[in-house]
Write a protein that holds these residues in place. Sequence first.
Motif, PDB file in Angstrom:
ATOM      1  N   GLY A 108      -7.729 -13.002 135.402  1.00 56.81           N
ATOM      2  CA  GLY A 108      -8.239 -11.910 136.448  1.00 56.81           C
ATOM      3  C   GLY A 108      -6.898 -11.294 136.964  1.00 56.81           C
ATOM      4  O   GLY A 108      -7.075 -10.087 136.983  1.00 56.81           O
ATOM      5  N   TYR A 109      -5.899 -11.783 137.063  1.00 58.29           N
ATOM      6  CA  TYR A 109      -4.608 -11.099 137.349  1.00 58.29           C
ATOM      7  C   TYR A 109      -3.908 -10.274 136.157  1.00 58.29           C
ATOM      8  O   TYR A 109      -3.502  -9.315 136.528  1.00 58.29           O
ATOM      9  CB  TYR A 109      -3.601 -12.123 137.922  1.00 58.29           C
ATOM     10  CG  TYR A 109      -3.732 -12.474 139.433  1.00 58.29           C
ATOM     11  CD1 TYR A 109      -3.642 -11.659 140.404  1.00 58.29           C
ATOM     12  CD2 TYR A 109      -4.440 -13.706 139.740  1.00 58.29           C
ATOM     13  CE1 TYR A 109      -4.156 -11.845 141.593  1.00 58.29           C
ATOM     14  CE2 TYR A 109      -4.964 -14.256 141.126  1.00 58.29           C
ATOM     15  CZ  TYR A 109      -4.656 -13.159 141.923  1.00 58.29           C
ATOM     16  OH  TYR A 109      -4.954 -13.366 143.308  1.00 58.29           O
ATOM     17  N   LEU A 110      -4.123 -10.753 134.967  1.00 60.73           N
ATOM     18  CA  LEU A 110      -3.818 -10.097 133.766  1.00 60.73           C
ATOM     19  C   LEU A 110      -4.388  -8.748 133.618  1.00 60.73           C
ATOM     20  O   LEU A 110      -3.951  -7.573 133.534  1.00 60.73           O
ATOM     21  CB  LEU A 110      -3.858 -10.998 132.485  1.00 60.73           C
ATOM     22  CG  LEU A 110      -2.690 -11.765 132.013  1.00 60.73           C
ATOM     23  CD1 LEU A 110      -3.358 -12.721 131.123  1.00 60.73           C
ATOM     24  CD2 LEU A 110      -1.533 -11.300 131.951  1.00 60.73           C
ATOM     25  N   VAL A 111      -5.732  -8.996 133.895  1.00 58.37           N
ATOM     26  CA  VAL A 111      -6.925  -7.790 133.980  1.00 58.37           C
ATOM     27  C   VAL A 111      -6.261  -6.665 135.174  1.00 58.37           C
ATOM     28  O   VAL A 111      -6.265  -5.650 134.949  1.00 58.37           O
ATOM     29  CB  VAL A 111      -8.349  -8.026 133.969  1.00 58.37           C
ATOM     30  CG1 VAL A 111      -9.210  -6.679 134.154  1.00 58.37           C
ATOM     31  CG2 VAL A 111      -8.605  -8.768 132.673  1.00 58.37           C
ATOM     32  N   TYR A 112      -5.917  -7.317 136.280  1.00 57.71           N
ATOM     33  CA  TYR A 112      -5.603  -6.588 137.375  1.00 57.71           C
ATOM     34  C   TYR A 112      -4.323  -5.746 137.104  1.00 57.71           C
ATOM     35  O   TYR A 112      -4.038  -4.645 137.591  1.00 57.71           O
ATOM     36  CB  TYR A 112      -5.444  -7.524 138.697  1.00 57.71           C
ATOM     37  CG  TYR A 112      -5.083  -6.637 139.611  1.00 57.71           C
ATOM     38  CD1 TYR A 112      -5.788  -5.501 140.211  1.00 57.71           C
ATOM     39  CD2 TYR A 112      -3.617  -7.077 140.445  1.00 57.71           C
ATOM     40  CE1 TYR A 112      -5.316  -4.922 141.494  1.00 57.71           C
ATOM     41  CE2 TYR A 112      -3.281  -6.310 141.462  1.00 57.71           C
ATOM     42  CZ  TYR A 112      -3.979  -5.335 142.052  1.00 57.71           C
ATOM     43  OH  TYR A 112      -3.477  -4.817 143.135  1.00 57.71           O
ATOM     44  N   PHE A 122     -17.141 -13.780 135.619  1.00 55.35           N
ATOM     45  CA  PHE A 122     -17.959 -12.675 136.472  1.00 55.35           C
ATOM     46  C   PHE A 122     -17.512 -12.692 138.053  1.00 55.35           C
ATOM     47  O   PHE A 122     -17.999 -11.733 138.717  1.00 55.35           O
ATOM     48  CB  PHE A 122     -19.310 -12.860 136.072  1.00 55.35           C
ATOM     49  CG  PHE A 122     -19.846 -12.830 134.944  1.00 55.35           C
ATOM     50  CD1 PHE A 122     -20.250 -11.356 134.493  1.00 55.35           C
ATOM     51  CD2 PHE A 122     -19.903 -13.907 133.983  1.00 55.35           C
ATOM     52  CE1 PHE A 122     -20.708 -11.096 133.346  1.00 55.35           C
ATOM     53  CE2 PHE A 122     -20.285 -13.547 132.876  1.00 55.35           C
ATOM     54  CZ  PHE A 122     -20.638 -12.197 132.550  1.00 55.35           C
ATOM     55  N   TYR A 123     -16.540 -13.698 138.436  1.00 57.94           N
ATOM     56  CA  TYR A 123     -16.449 -13.911 139.771  1.00 57.94           C
ATOM     57  C   TYR A 123     -14.758 -13.449 139.857  1.00 57.94           C
ATOM     58  O   TYR A 123     -14.554 -12.425 140.671  1.00 57.94           O
ATOM     59  CB  TYR A 123     -16.518 -15.028 140.290  1.00 57.94           C
ATOM     60  CG  TYR A 123     -16.443 -15.282 141.756  1.00 57.94           C
ATOM     61  CD1 TYR A 123     -17.412 -14.935 142.623  1.00 57.94           C
ATOM     62  CD2 TYR A 123     -15.294 -15.707 142.486  1.00 57.94           C
ATOM     63  CE1 TYR A 123     -17.546 -14.969 144.048  1.00 57.94           C
ATOM     64  CE2 TYR A 123     -15.161 -15.679 143.653  1.00 57.94           C
ATOM     65  CZ  TYR A 123     -16.141 -15.202 144.638  1.00 57.94           C
ATOM     66  OH  TYR A 123     -15.959 -15.448 146.039  1.00 57.94           O
ATOM     67  N   GLN A 124     -13.957 -14.078 139.194  1.00 58.55           N
ATOM     68  CA  GLN A 124     -12.561 -13.799 139.295  1.00 58.55           C
ATOM     69  C   GLN A 124     -11.915 -12.445 138.755  1.00 58.55           C
ATOM     70  O   GLN A 124     -11.072 -11.957 139.077  1.00 58.55           O
ATOM     71  CB  GLN A 124     -11.512 -15.212 138.952  1.00 58.55           C
ATOM     72  CG  GLN A 124     -12.181 -16.496 139.326  1.00 58.55           C
ATOM     73  CD  GLN A 124     -11.517 -16.725 140.633  1.00 58.55           C
ATOM     74  OE1 GLN A 124     -10.766 -15.875 141.326  1.00 58.55           O
ATOM     75  NE2 GLN A 124     -11.843 -17.748 140.998  1.00 58.55           N
TER      76      GLN A 124
END
Lengths: 316, 519
Positions: free
Chosen positions: A137-141, A250-252
């Motif tokens: 999730g943070y990598l994608v962010y 789908f959430y993080q």
Amino acid sequence: MENKKLLKEKQRKQTRKKIKKYAPLYLCALPGFIYLIINNYLPMGGLILAFKKYSFAKGILNSPWNGIQNFTYLFGSKWAGIMFRNTILYNLAFLFFGTILAVFVAILLNEVRSMRAKKTYQTLILLPHLVSTVLIGYLVYAFLSSTNGFVNKSMLEPLGFAGIEWYTEAKYWPFIIVIVQLWRSFGFQSIVYFATIIGFDKTYYEAAVVDGATTWQQITKITLPLLKPTVIILTIMALGRMFASDFGLFYQVPQNSGLLYEATTTIDTFVYRTLMQDHDVGRSLAAGFLQSILGFCVVMITNAMVRKVEPDSALF
Amino acid sequence: MKKKAIAWVLTAVIALSCCGCGSTGDNAGAASDGTQAAATEAGGAAENGGALTEVSSDPSEWPVVSIQVPALTDLPDEPIVEDALNEYLVSINAGVKANLVQSSFGDLANQLTLMLSDNQNPLDLFCWRFYSTLDGCVKNEQCIPLDGYMEEYSDMWAIFPENVLKTQQIGGVQYAVPSVDSYGTYEVYNLQKDIAEELGIADRDGERITKEEMTQIMKNVVEKHPEMAAMINTNDEPFIGIDTFGNSNWLGVLLNRGVGTTEVVNLYETQEWRDYCYMMKDWADAGIFIDDPLNNELTISQYNNGIAAGCFLGGYSADYIKALIAYSPYESVQFQLTDLVGTSSSVLGGWMISTVCKNPDAAMKMLYLMTMDENVARIMILGVEGVHYTVDEKGIARRPEGVTQATSTWNQDCPWFYPNQCLSIPLETEMTTYYTDMLDAPNHAQFSEAMGFVFDSTPVYDQMAACTTVVAQYRDALLYGLVDVDSYLEKFNEELKAAGIDDIIAAEQEQFDAWRAAQ
């Protein structure tokens, strides 16, 4: 009559013999079997709550029945259509693109001759599978942050395009989620296929080379047909999870952004949100109940179809 | 044979599953029995006055009440505090003993949901704050009525103003003991003092300013310090000026914080909300918010870490607000934004007896002691004197040398979570009147017309659930100025209508009118 009795006695003896012979193996399987019962079967008793209005005071059995009210609520809201659509379409996309990518990478791995390179590639492609979804999730962010993200700052803006508010625009997320899932899962899947490929009888390939077959012909005429049963089994197993979704993905990964709900709500995230907001066990279980029943039906139907077309490849 | 084996395996699995059902059933049955017993006892208590009449001379025979204690991190000294508390309870012949159960704020929803359905190790006393609402706990049958204890513990109920007690009632039934507080707050814009000095406004500390002036100050802050934000969260009910009936999704509110108005309105359709959204868009365009507000933690820590130069704060007095933020590494100045008002959401927590509690009389006795006994309250709030704190000559609690908020082995930072923080003494502040002023604050506050009203959402349960999802989808983007106001607001309102917000507002108005008529 006598013969039948003798035959039965003989069979019984053989079974006892077999059990004795394989006792250590059965013992090995026992913890897994117990785990399966405790983890997968015992909780099924709780499914009755899908038809009850759960009261913390009265417990599972004594809570009052409320018929199919938990289900009518589910289908009364606009989210029923969205969550089933998303869950199924995403899973189909993962299955279709995931299988193609994994088989493709497995065949490529098979063509690598250097053992060291082969091991390095296997390790590298497996890494994303081992990374926690929260970290993903943070990598994608880090890529998609509207102010400091790599895509906006280092790709779009230098090329003269305006930056995109990724976390407020639902239309991009079907692609983002599919890409993230493929990146994360292709390594593990391709290693499963690769393990199957290296088990193929080498004499087929040797014979093909003698007959002048090109590498492409070897792939299409030998590797792919031999790989078919594995693909079918893995597909049936994936179809069984057709109504399940990876909660973290789908959430993080979309960071639970409200504006993305249309693209990121699946059965699991819907259940979580319902339970977290209202502590409404009945409605959450109604969604979970449907998820299990539909998943079960899909497995049975797919397996029946496979058994008709290619009996050897059927799971049961 | 193969078929037979499979048949045997399946039979065994089904049998075991049934055993599981049976055992769950037994538990549930037991839970039910326990609850029924509890309910009967509570009912009995109602008839008998709810006294814990006979106290055994042997403390080891006393009932043990398990109590939720708030934990920010693991509390290694829990056994020490529990022992000290029990030692004190024995010394006063209380007839009950305590079992402190840590509950981490980060995992409150999961932890409490499980504990409140656990009949084997029941959690007897808990506070709905941060977990749910009074309405939610009553609807899920997680707490029992306390009406039976009104007479026996009348001195405890008497410490609360009537409209405060009513905030913990549904349908006239008392379900919780409210947490003692100021019951009214005003809002300030809190700004780092050195930045205020840079802008030449530090001498205006404590001055009342308008929203426009505040906007200009924040624009000046980010102009001077483009690396910083000037505001963290905008989810601020007093600043928006609404009484929400305790519903964080603002589905039906009173404007003007409920002062002088009794009309329940759909906030999201009002001009006030539209103007607020435009203002948020203006703030966002001026760079006042932290980057990617939807993806970042929007808490006071962003101020303490120097990422934001300012934030909203609320309290009952200027000194109190200064004391609240005294732990921050930054000195600050505050600009008052609103009046001191108490709304239906100003009572921030209430203590309940769970339905799985096996001895409600004992639990009520413990709750009484937590609310009325200075030593019990102080041990729970501050820990053990001489171990976790010392008292200086001004009567202020001080942490031991070298111990900070982060390294303290008991959570001393949530006095407001307990039933009566005012029985404790202030911690690490120079404001000696911290709690006495708090008790005096209601005398200076205005109150919402809805103070004491609690909406029972049962008749519009489905609509509430559907509207909550719609709010989760749209509101934050509007609150942080991330989207075009007109188009999103239109869509937002369309979906709210489809989800049934009009039914909710009609039900709220009807109940509110009936409640007012009954006053």
